[in-house]
Design a protein around this motif. Sequence first.
Motif, mmCIF file in Angstrom:
data_model
loop_
_atom_site.group_PDB
_atom_site.id
_atom_site.type_symbol
_atom_site.label_atom_id
_atom_site.label_comp_id
_atom_site.label_asym_id
_atom_site.label_seq_id
_atom_site.Cartn_x
_atom_site.Cartn_y
_atom_site.Cartn_z
ATOM 1 N N GLN A 91 0.832 -1.204 0.000
ATOM 2 C CA GLN A 91 0.000 0.000 0.000
ATOM 3 C C GLN A 91 0.866 1.254 0.000
ATOM 4 N N THR A 92 1.935 1.230 0.778
ATOM 5 C CA THR A 92 2.831 2.385 0.828
ATOM 6 C C THR A 92 3.477 2.633 -0.524
ATOM 7 N N ILE A 93 3.915 1.558 -1.170
ATOM 8 C CA ILE A 93 4.565 1.682 -2.482
ATOM 9 C C ILE A 93 3.597 2.262 -3.504
ATOM 10 N N VAL A 94 2.348 1.806 -3.470
ATOM 11 C CA VAL A 94 1.337 2.326 -4.393
ATOM 12 C C VAL A 94 1.069 3.805 -4.121
ATOM 13 N N ASN A 95 0.911 4.151 -2.849
ATOM 14 C CA ASN A 95 0.629 5.543 -2.473
ATOM 15 C C ASN A 95 1.772 6.482 -2.846
ATOM 16 N N LEU A 96 2.998 5.963 -2.790
ATOM 17 C CA LEU A 96 4.154 6.796 -3.127
ATOM 18 C C LEU A 96 4.392 6.859 -4.628
ATOM 19 N N GLY A 97 3.667 6.043 -5.376
ATOM 20 C CA GLY A 97 3.831 6.050 -6.831
ATOM 21 C C GLY A 97 5.140 5.446 -7.299
ATOM 22 N N ILE A 98 5.671 4.505 -6.521
ATOM 23 C CA ILE A 98 6.948 3.883 -6.877
ATOM 24 C C ILE A 98 6.716 2.793 -7.918
ATOM 25 N N ASN A 99 7.515 2.821 -8.979
ATOM 26 C CA ASN A 99 7.341 1.884 -10.092
ATOM 27 C C ASN A 99 8.180 0.631 -9.863
ATOM 28 N N LEU A 100 7.499 -0.492 -9.650
ATOM 29 C CA LEU A 100 8.181 -1.779 -9.488
ATOM 30 C C LEU A 100 7.828 -2.744 -10.623
ATOM 31 N N GLU A 101 7.403 -2.173 -11.761
ATOM 32 C CA GLU A 101 6.952 -3.015 -12.860
ATOM 33 C C GLU A 101 8.054 -3.911 -13.399
ATOM 34 N N GLU A 102 9.301 -3.427 -13.360
ATOM 35 C CA GLU A 102 10.396 -4.214 -13.913
ATOM 36 C C GLU A 102 11.047 -5.119 -12.875
ATOM 37 N N VAL A 103 10.470 -5.156 -11.674
ATOM 38 C CA VAL A 103 11.044 -5.964 -10.599
ATOM 39 C C VAL A 103 10.056 -7.049 -10.206
ATOM 40 N N THR A 104 10.513 -8.294 -10.175
ATOM 41 C CA THR A 104 9.668 -9.411 -9.736
ATOM 42 C C THR A 104 9.529 -9.361 -8.221
ATOM 43 N N THR A 105 8.308 -9.514 -7.743
ATOM 44 C CA THR A 105 8.069 -9.452 -6.295
ATOM 45 C C THR A 105 7.187 -10.617 -5.856
ATOM 46 N N THR A 106 7.337 -11.001 -4.578
ATOM 47 C CA THR A 106 6.440 -11.985 -3.975
ATOM 48 C C THR A 106 6.195 -11.583 -2.534
ATOM 49 N N SER A 107 5.156 -12.132 -1.951
ATOM 50 C CA SER A 107 4.801 -11.762 -0.584
ATOM 51 C C SER A 107 5.617 -12.495 0.466
#
Length: 275
Positions: A237-253
């Motif tokens: 939620q914080t990343i979304v609110n800050l507008g940080i682009n993680l599209e090129e980075v693979t993520t998992t929970s």
Amino acid sequence: MRKKIFQYVQSHSDEILNEWIELMRAEADERAFQAMSDHMFTKTSSDFIELVKSNFSDSEEKFQERAVDFSENIVRLGWPLTMITEGLRVFSQIVEQGMQKSNVIDQVSYIDFTAEINNWMFPMYKTITEAYTTSWERTVSLQRIALQELSAPLIPVFDKISVMPLVGTIDTERAKQIMENLLEGVVSHRAEVVLIDITGVPVVDTMVAHHIIQAAEAVRLVGAKCTIVGIRPEIAQTIVNLGINLEEVTTTSTLKKGVEQALAMTSRQIVEVHE
């Protein structure tokens, strides 16, 4: 008068030590006693009294060496600097009261006594304080280096797969250390997939996210793939609110899912075996 003070201290060393220990136990910070036994405290107190006495008889260079050795010891034991400054004050007080009770000094000679004891004590304040400060700064510096080496390890968990668990706050200095350890580890472990685990990072703001993205990009530049794991709901939620682009980075929970993805990237999987 200086000779009288020295003779009194020499002939009443045991009494001074016992009274000093009693007064310091009553007045000093309790933290100074928590990390050591009664025997160790008594021995260290005795060393302190001997150090003070040595300023009468030793050369300045020899006293400096003893002050450094003593300071290194008490820094390891966790004595605060106030313990030393208070200890010198208490020592002066004990000597003054003892010499008055023994009629070694009276009202006429008291002024000479005060001047002489101050001339003796004040240089010791400076020497012991400087030695303590130097020892403390060196100890802190060594601890900082050790913590930096342990704060961002790259751990090989499977062939070609490594994990870097991050715990605590990430500032610019630590981010540099993370980057160096990450790149060196990728090369030395011949890792093809790196998992950066941020489960233990309490706050992910713009700066932290920027450092992590830079680290992931650096991994790709040396020929490995990178996945950021431990993206908790509040961090997402914080990343979304800050507008940080993680599209090129693979993520998992979770790290578990990250390991499963890493195995898939290296054409492997975990298979349950039934006997």
